[in-house]
Scaffold this active site. Structure first.
Site, short mmCIF file in Angstrom:
data_model
loop_
_atom_site.label_atom_id
_atom_site.label_comp_id
_atom_site.label_asym_id
_atom_site.label_seq_id
_atom_site.Cartn_x
_atom_site.Cartn_y
_atom_site.Cartn_z
N THR A 199 -24.69 -5.92 10.93
CA THR A 199 -24.24 -4.98 11.94
C THR A 199 -22.73 -4.83 11.86
O THR A 199 -22.01 -5.80 11.63
CB THR A 199 -24.63 -5.47 13.34
OG1 THR A 199 -26.04 -5.74 13.36
CG2 THR A 199 -24.30 -4.45 14.40
N ASP A 310 -22.29 4.72 -6.76
CA ASP A 310 -22.97 5.35 -5.61
C ASP A 310 -22.04 6.31 -4.89
O ASP A 310 -21.93 6.29 -3.67
CB ASP A 310 -23.49 4.28 -4.65
CG ASP A 310 -24.49 4.87 -3.63
OD1 ASP A 310 -25.12 5.90 -3.95
OD2 ASP A 310 -24.63 4.30 -2.53
N SER A 504 -10.13 -18.01 -26.12
CA SER A 504 -9.31 -19.21 -26.30
C SER A 504 -8.59 -19.63 -25.03
O SER A 504 -8.05 -20.73 -24.96
CB SER A 504 -8.27 -18.95 -27.40
OG SER A 504 -7.35 -17.94 -26.98
N GLU A 617 15.79 -15.04 3.55
CA GLU A 617 16.34 -14.54 2.29
C GLU A 617 15.25 -14.52 1.20
O GLU A 617 15.20 -13.60 0.38
CB GLU A 617 17.52 -15.41 1.85
CG GLU A 617 18.75 -15.25 2.75
CD GLU A 617 19.82 -16.30 2.48
OE1 GLU A 617 21.00 -16.02 2.77
OE2 GLU A 617 19.46 -17.41 2.00
#
Length: 646
Positions: A199, A310, A504, A617
């Site tokens: 829902t 879709d 790899s 900062e």
């Protein structure tokens, strides 16, 4: 939000009488065309020769269960696709003694995103195969003995198809990780819609008062491994596409003992489908604008290795009810990750919008362009290009029907628009336009101007922006990348595997060169080498998995306060609230960063020149950009992830 397929008893239950003159006008055979006041439609030669004609439903049905990948190619579609009348359904359901029925989906007024996950009932999971091409399936459209007169009425969306559950109660974790308590951060409001699996509610964030949509998916309804995997993949794809202005954003996913809660952006403007119903059809200018948006999302999805599968007007929502409201793509429940040249065989989608190669069980991302072409046709004319009274008839038309450009309003529509529709609805996917080619078509271009060059793929674009960052910010992004959940980086993991051809765990220069070429990037070797060196933070000569994730991470991850604080805390070793030159040097050594130029990095970020970096900062560097060679704007228009350049 959703309309389901209607079964063979459609004529008998009066549904076809609830049509609207503005939408889905029925077309008639050639022998009757002269007497029709509308002059609607052409039919295929096969259909024209039959004694009875197909009628169109009043609006497209909801996605349906289609044939399994093991169906004999010589078998007709009807036995797999035909939906039983309601009384027969109940009889079948009664015989399934160990199965549960999930409630049917109901119409909702303003669904932010339905939990309308269509389920393909088949023995095998929906996985791509690379086998030899199977034979096309043959279908015959059903015909009615008489044509019933149409009456004007408000169209009603058919109820969603019932889903018959398998068996068993699933109790293990769906998200495969421990999440925070959803109820501590959010409270649920009114119900917005009911779906097959859960829902959708209006959701209020307690800390800010912001409104979101929450899709609560009941875990007891996830009865198969495929159901659980669908939920996981949908969340992964939403994270993977995060940041695109026309893709609904995900705020977070939570799990408790009874449900998975998916918190998303709230879209309250209604469906694109409903606006088409109200208008009948759009002007060319507005239709071109919407086509740009829809195909722009496709181009972004495909460049990130995602196939939607879709696309339809019901899966696009407006953010608000304003006329110029932003349009958002929703519902990635059927979407899949794909690799170049990968072939898919499971038949999914919605009848009016499904591509012919999907019905033939051999397709790739080109099928999305077909679906978008159907939407453009509907935007311009108000009716679908391929239609019939039954699902089987629709599929026959999709496979063999002719496009109608003679009925109203097509005579008044420009040749450029018709040219685009024709090229998007070419049945051979190899000859069909790509999403990028659609965006370059004169009818879709903004003010007649096409992009100067092909749009950068998402991987290339993100790597370019990453290469412009200073090493401090690159290290911070690496910290953030390592703190992300598996679902947030699953898409990038798929892309890493695609480029890492020899598995790899390291991407070499040649692999990066080949990978970028596959996604459409046309770069000089010197440019690729620059990207390689920028992503290779530890100077190993290759790009490992963690370096790749950091280099291709969408910068919207930086906006989250918890990610920023976690990254700052990593550098602030002594928890003093400041990052010192020594701590920055230590971090560089941990990441294998040579020639770090610590003083220069400190000087770029230390705004008050006190010789250390505080949290504010640090945040300023991360959000505004502190880049060797100049500042970089980091708004949506410059987000190098999946935004489009004009």
């Amino acid at each position: 939000m959703g309309n389901a397929c209607v079964g063979p008893n459609i004529s008998g239950n009066g549904f076809l009488q609830t049509v609207t003159a503005a939408m889905w006008r029925p077309r008639i055979g050639a022998e009757q065309a002269s007497s029709s006041s509308h002059g609607n439609g052409q039919v295929s030669k096969e259909a024209a020769s039959e004694p009875a004609t197909d009628q169109v439903q009043n609006k497209p049905p909801e996605p349906i269960t289609m044939p399994s990948s093991k169906t004999n190619p010589e078998t007709k579609l009807k036995p797999d696709l035909e939906i039983q009348p309601e009384e027969k359904k109940e009889k079948v359901l009664a015989e399934e003694t160990k199965q549960k029925v999930v409630p049917e989906e109901s119409k909702q007024e303003v669904p932010p995103e339905e939990s309308k996950r269509e389920v393909v009932v088949q023995p095998e999971s929906a996985k791509p195969e690379t086998k030899s091409e199977s034979k096309p399936e043959t279908t015959k459209p059903e015909t009615t003995s008489e044509t019933k007169p149409e009456t004007k009425a408000e169209p009603q969306k058919p109820k969603h198809m019932r889903r018959v559950s398998s068996a068993g109660l699933r109790t293990e974790s769906v998200l495969q990780r421990k999440t925070e308590n959803f109820k501590e951060f959010y409270s649920l409001g009114r119900k917005l819609g009911q779906g097959q699996f859960g829902t959708t509610f209006l959701c209020l964030e307690k800390g800010t008062g912001n409104e979101y949509a929450c899709k609560s998916i009941s875990k007891r309804k996830l009865l198969t491994d495929e159901d659980v995997e669908d939920v996981r993949r949908e969340i992964q794809i939403m994270h993977h596409l995060a940041g695109h202005p026309n893709v609904i954003s995900i705020k977070g996913a939570y799990e408790d003992v009874v449900a998975v809660h998916l918190v998303m952006e709230l879209c309250s403007g209604g469906e694109l489908f409903d606006r088409i119903i109200q208008r009948g059809h759009y002007t060319e200018r507005k239709a071109a604008e919407l086509a740009r948006t829809i195909v722009g999302v496709l181009e972004a999805c495909h460049s990130l290795g995602v196939m939607h599968r879709d696309l339809k007007p019901e899966n696009f929502l407006f953010v608000s009810r304003e006329e110029d409201s932003l349009l958002k793509t929703i519902d990635f429940g059927l979407s899949m990750f794909f690799k170049p040249d990968e072939v898919f065989t499971d038949v999914v989608g919605s009848p009016y919008y499904v591509a012919p190669e999907v019905l033939r069980k051999r397709y790739g991302p080109e099928s999305d362009v077909w679906s978008a072409g159907v939407i453009v046709y509907i935007l311009l004319s108000g009716v679908p290009p391929f239609w019939a009274e039954t699902e089987q008839g629709i599929f026959e038309q999709v496979l063999h029907g002719d496009l109608d450009f003679s009925s109203d309003p097509w005579p008044s529509i420009s040749e450029s628009a018709k040219d685009l529709v024709r090229k998007m609805l070419v049945r051979d996917p190899k000859r069909r336009l790509t999403a990028h080619q659609v965006l370059c078509h004169p009818w879709v271009q903004i003010d007649g101007v096409a992009p100067d060059k092909p749009l950068d793929s998402a991987v290339l674009s993100r790597m370019k922006q990453f290469s412009a960052m200073n090493k401090f910010k690159k290290m911070a992004l690496r910290v953030i990348a390592e703190s992300l959940s598996e679902e947030e980086i699953a898409g990038l993991k798929q892309m890493f595997k695609m480029i890492d051809a020899d598995n790899s765990g390291q991407i070499t220069f040649e692999e990066l060169k080949a990978g970028l070429k596959r996604v459409g990037a046309n770069l000089k070797e010197s440019e690729i080498l620059d990207l390689m060196q920028a992503a290779d933070v530890d100077n190993s000569g290759t790009i490992d998995y963690k370096e790749f994730i950091a280099a291709t991470l969408h910068l919207n991850k930086i906006e989250r306060e918890d990610h920023l604080f976690a990254a700052f805390s990593y550098f602030d070793k002594d928890e003093s609230g400041f990052i010192t030159p020594d701590e920055l040097q230590q971090a560089c050594e941990e990441f294998g960063v040579e020639d770090a130029r610590i003083e220069e990095m400190m000087r770029d970020v230390d705004q008050d020149k006190d010789g250390r970096i505080d949290y504010n900062e640090f945040v300023a560097m991360m959000q505004k950009g502190s880049i060797m060679g100049g500042p970089v704007k980091m708004g949506l228009e410059n987000s190098i992830s999946i935004s489009l350049k004009h």
